[in-house]
Scaffold this active site. Structure first.
Site, PDB file in Angstrom:
ATOM      1  N   ASP A 180       0.745  -1.249  -0.130  1.00  0.00           N
ATOM      2  CA  ASP A 180       0.104  -0.040   0.030  1.00  0.00           C
ATOM      3  C   ASP A 180       0.854   1.285   0.095  1.00  0.00           C
ATOM      4  O   ASP A 180       0.323   2.216   0.586  1.00  0.00           O
ATOM      5  CB  ASP A 180      -1.014  -0.053   1.182  1.00  0.00           C
ATOM      6  CG  ASP A 180      -1.919  -1.343   1.133  1.00  0.00           C
ATOM      7  OD1 ASP A 180      -2.261  -1.697   0.295  1.00  0.00           O
ATOM      8  OD2 ASP A 180      -1.918  -1.938   2.435  1.00  0.00           O
ATOM      9  N   HIS A 227      -4.324  -1.957  -6.185  1.00  0.00           N
ATOM     10  CA  HIS A 227      -3.846  -1.025  -6.781  1.00  0.00           C
ATOM     11  C   HIS A 227      -4.856  -0.106  -6.857  1.00  0.00           C
ATOM     12  O   HIS A 227      -5.688  -0.284  -7.652  1.00  0.00           O
ATOM     13  CB  HIS A 227      -2.898  -1.218  -7.997  1.00  0.00           C
ATOM     14  CG  HIS A 227      -1.789  -1.996  -7.988  1.00  0.00           C
ATOM     15  ND1 HIS A 227      -0.759  -1.544  -6.761  1.00  0.00           N
ATOM     16  CD2 HIS A 227      -0.977  -2.474  -8.522  1.00  0.00           C
ATOM     17  CE1 HIS A 227       0.367  -2.398  -7.027  1.00  0.00           C
ATOM     18  NE2 HIS A 227       0.079  -2.876  -8.036  1.00  0.00           N
TER      19      HIS A 227
HETATM   20  P1  GDP Z   1      -0.810   0.310  -3.588  1.00  0.00           P
HETATM   21  O1  GDP Z   1      -1.186  -1.159  -3.659  1.00  0.00           O
HETATM   22  O2  GDP Z   1       0.719   0.278  -3.338  1.00  0.00           O
HETATM   23  O3  GDP Z   1      -0.928   0.855  -4.987  1.00  0.00           O
HETATM   24  O4  GDP Z   1      -1.608   1.255  -2.631  1.00  0.00           O
HETATM   25  P2  GDP Z   1      -2.887   1.861  -2.326  1.00  0.00           P
HETATM   26  O5  GDP Z   1      -3.985   1.077  -3.150  1.00  0.00           O
HETATM   27  O6  GDP Z   1      -3.105   1.868  -1.043  1.00  0.00           O
HETATM   28  O7  GDP Z   1      -2.843   2.931  -2.999  1.00  0.00           O
HETATM   29  C1  GDP Z   1      -2.354   4.001  -2.328  1.00  0.00           C
HETATM   30  C2  GDP Z   1      -3.548   5.118  -2.259  1.00  0.00           C
HETATM   31  O8  GDP Z   1      -3.218   6.362  -2.355  1.00  0.00           O
HETATM   32  C3  GDP Z   1      -4.503   5.453  -3.490  1.00  0.00           C
HETATM   33  O9  GDP Z   1      -5.718   5.724  -3.154  1.00  0.00           O
HETATM   34  C4  GDP Z   1      -3.720   6.366  -4.373  1.00  0.00           C
HETATM   35  O10 GDP Z   1      -4.504   6.858  -5.283  1.00  0.00           O
HETATM   36  C5  GDP Z   1      -3.181   7.143  -3.130  1.00  0.00           C
HETATM   37  N1  GDP Z   1      -1.882   8.142  -3.291  1.00  0.00           N
HETATM   38  C6  GDP Z   1      -0.813   7.331  -4.122  1.00  0.00           C
HETATM   39  N2  GDP Z   1       0.046   8.374  -3.929  1.00  0.00           N
HETATM   40  C7  GDP Z   1      -0.514   9.555  -3.054  1.00  0.00           C
HETATM   41  C8  GDP Z   1      -0.005  10.666  -2.913  1.00  0.00           C
HETATM   42  O11 GDP Z   1       1.204  11.262  -3.215  1.00  0.00           O
HETATM   43  N3  GDP Z   1      -0.752  11.446  -2.206  1.00  0.00           N
HETATM   44  C9  GDP Z   1      -2.039  11.246  -1.867  1.00  0.00           C
HETATM   45  N4  GDP Z   1      -2.720  12.005  -1.339  1.00  0.00           N
HETATM   46  N5  GDP Z   1      -2.539  10.063  -2.343  1.00  0.00           N
HETATM   47  C10 GDP Z   1      -1.710   9.241  -2.874  1.00  0.00           C
END
Ligand code: GDP
Length: 423
Positions: A12, A40
């Site tokens: 995440d 993702h």
């Molecule tokens: P993954 O499995 O590693 O892709 O992680 P997640 O599914 O938890 O995604 C991370 C969440 O944070 C998603 O809702 C993204 O759109 C959001 N996100 C990713 N990078 C950033 C950032 O730099 N700032 C903010 N505010 N949200 C982010």
């Protein structure tokens, strides 16, 4: 050029978002491990998409996406995920999606087994996502799995299922479950959900080898972070596959190829889903604020994530086992409102200061050593150059970079494609 995009922490980290961004300059995006146990989240001009099985490149019309042999594929989930995306206008065909003939199929009985075992464990449960992932990887290593390529050979498929189900029903009976999974019912399930993917099944290793020879740019996309790797993570609270970049060529079908660059995705603070040791964990109001600011709820399950300050010990280890060449630091903007930023710079075990990430029971006993940084209390969302960040935020990034020993090339300050600083 072969690039791996991997998580440095517990998952995440915002990998989906970085893969979405970095995939622009790639030709082929490959998933090399895992199943639909994580998600993702990608936000682009067409909306918000949660991808569990499909590589993130599926959202870009000109990319080819590969699901490698290291994956476990619940074809029912895949059928639903592809249907949902098609409804949103995403084109999916054998031209832009290739599924390894060696990828293993995750069956309803694997899901059942996962649930029965978690329930049996009660308080001692692992916090499984109950998607059948651990049982199907176990089946794979027991040589009792059915693979995507078997769908193309009906007689062989039936014979394999007979062998597997004989044994699987024996296992399930120990939980008091009946013989509900028959060869016929599983063939029906495969016909309903799996058969539509037959045209997508191929030798992805041969495809990728040829693509690499033609100079195509290939990106390997991991699901879950370093600390969930079956060998190097917080075992047994890990995933059931290797998430590290070194596994990418194997899980993609190209052990003959070498990765040129690994980009590690690292979060500006810590989060962890489910059970297991999490030394940097925060509690109470402090945790609540960070969780709400970061929207820290599981993409696949909606479960609230445990949160904590940036963990230098775990992240430095994550960078090492991932062989990270450069870092993308994500979600810096989530810290914008905090008076103080908490960082765990070392652990204390039995009165001793520890800076190398410990394993097993020692990790359970580790206590965090906390240092505090002054917050910047300004929005960073509009910053597009490192120099535009508040001085305290720049100092924080530079501290992290020095602490883990890997260059922070990207700083992400929002979920949108353009909310990125490239140094
Ligand atoms: P993954 O499995 O590693 O892709 O992680 P997640 O599914 O938890 O995604 C991370 C969440 O944070 C998603 O809702 C993204 O759109 C959001 N996100 C990713 N990078 C950033 C950032 O730099 N700032 C903010 N505010 N949200 C982010």
């Amino acid at each position: 050029m072969l690039t791996a995009i991997v998580g440095i922490n517990w998952g995440d980290e915002g990998k989906g978002r970085m893969v979405d961004l970095l995939s622009e300059e790639q030709d082929i995006i490959v998933r090399y491990q895992g199943g639909n146990n994580a998600g993702h989240t990608v936000i682009n001009e067409r909306g918000k998409f949660v991808l569990n099985l499909l590589p993130s490149g599926i959202l870009r019309p000109d990319k080819v996406n590969v699901m490698g042999n290291g994956m476990v594929v619940d074809v029912e989930h895949l059928a639903k995920e592809t249907a949902r995306l098609r409804e949103a206008g995403v084109a999916i065909s054998p031209d832009n999606l290739k599924i390894s003939d060696r990828a293993v199929i995750c069956f309803p009985y694997n899901v059942k087994q996962d649930c029965l075992e978690e329930d049996r464990l009660g308080d001692k449960r692992f916090g499984s996502t109950r998607r059948g992932i651990a049982p199907i990887y176990a089946d794979k290593y027991m040589k009792k799995a059915v693979r995507m390529g078997d769908l193309l050979q009906p007689e062989y498929l039936r014979a394999r299922l007979e062998t597997v189900l004989d044994w699987k029903n024996l296992c399930l009976s120990a939980y008091g479950a009946g013989n509900e999974y028959t060869v016929e019912s599983m063939l029906e399930w495969l016909e309903k959900y799996g058969a539509q993917f037959k045209p997508y099944v191929c030798d992805t290793g041969a495809y990728l080898t040829e693509a690499a020879e033609q100079g195509k740019r290939i990106m390997f996309e991991a699901q879950l972070g370093a600390l969930r790797d079956i060998d190097f993570g917080i075992y047994p609270y890990t995933s059931s596959s290797n998430t590290v970049s070194a596994y990418a060529p194997v899980g993609a079908g190209v052990p003959n190829l070498k990765i040129d660059k690994t980009v590690g995705i690292m979060k500006a603070y810590s989060t962890c889903v489910g059970e297991g040791p999490f030394t940097a964990e925060m509690f109470g109001q402090e945790a609540h604020e960070l969780r709400e600011a970061g929207g820290e709820y599981g993409a696949a399950t909606g479960r609230p994530r445990r949160v904590g300050g940036f963990d230098v010990v775990a992240s430095k280890y994550g960078c090492r086992v991932q062989a990270a060449d450069e870092i993308a630091l994500t979600k810096l903007d989530i810290l914008d409102g905090l008076d103080e930023i908490t960082v765990v710079d070392s652990y204390e075990i039995d009165g001793e200061t520890v800076t190398e990430f410990p394993m097993g029971e020692r990790l359970n006993r580790a206590k965090p050593h906390v240092v505090k940084f002054k917050g910047w209390k300004k929005s960073t969302c509009a910053c597009r150059k490192f120099e535009e960040l508040p001085a305290e935020a720049q100092a924080y990034v530079e501290y992290i970079e020095k602490a883990v020993g890997v260059y922070v090339k990207y700083v992400s300050v929002g979920a949108e494609r353009e909310s990125i600083i490239v140094r």
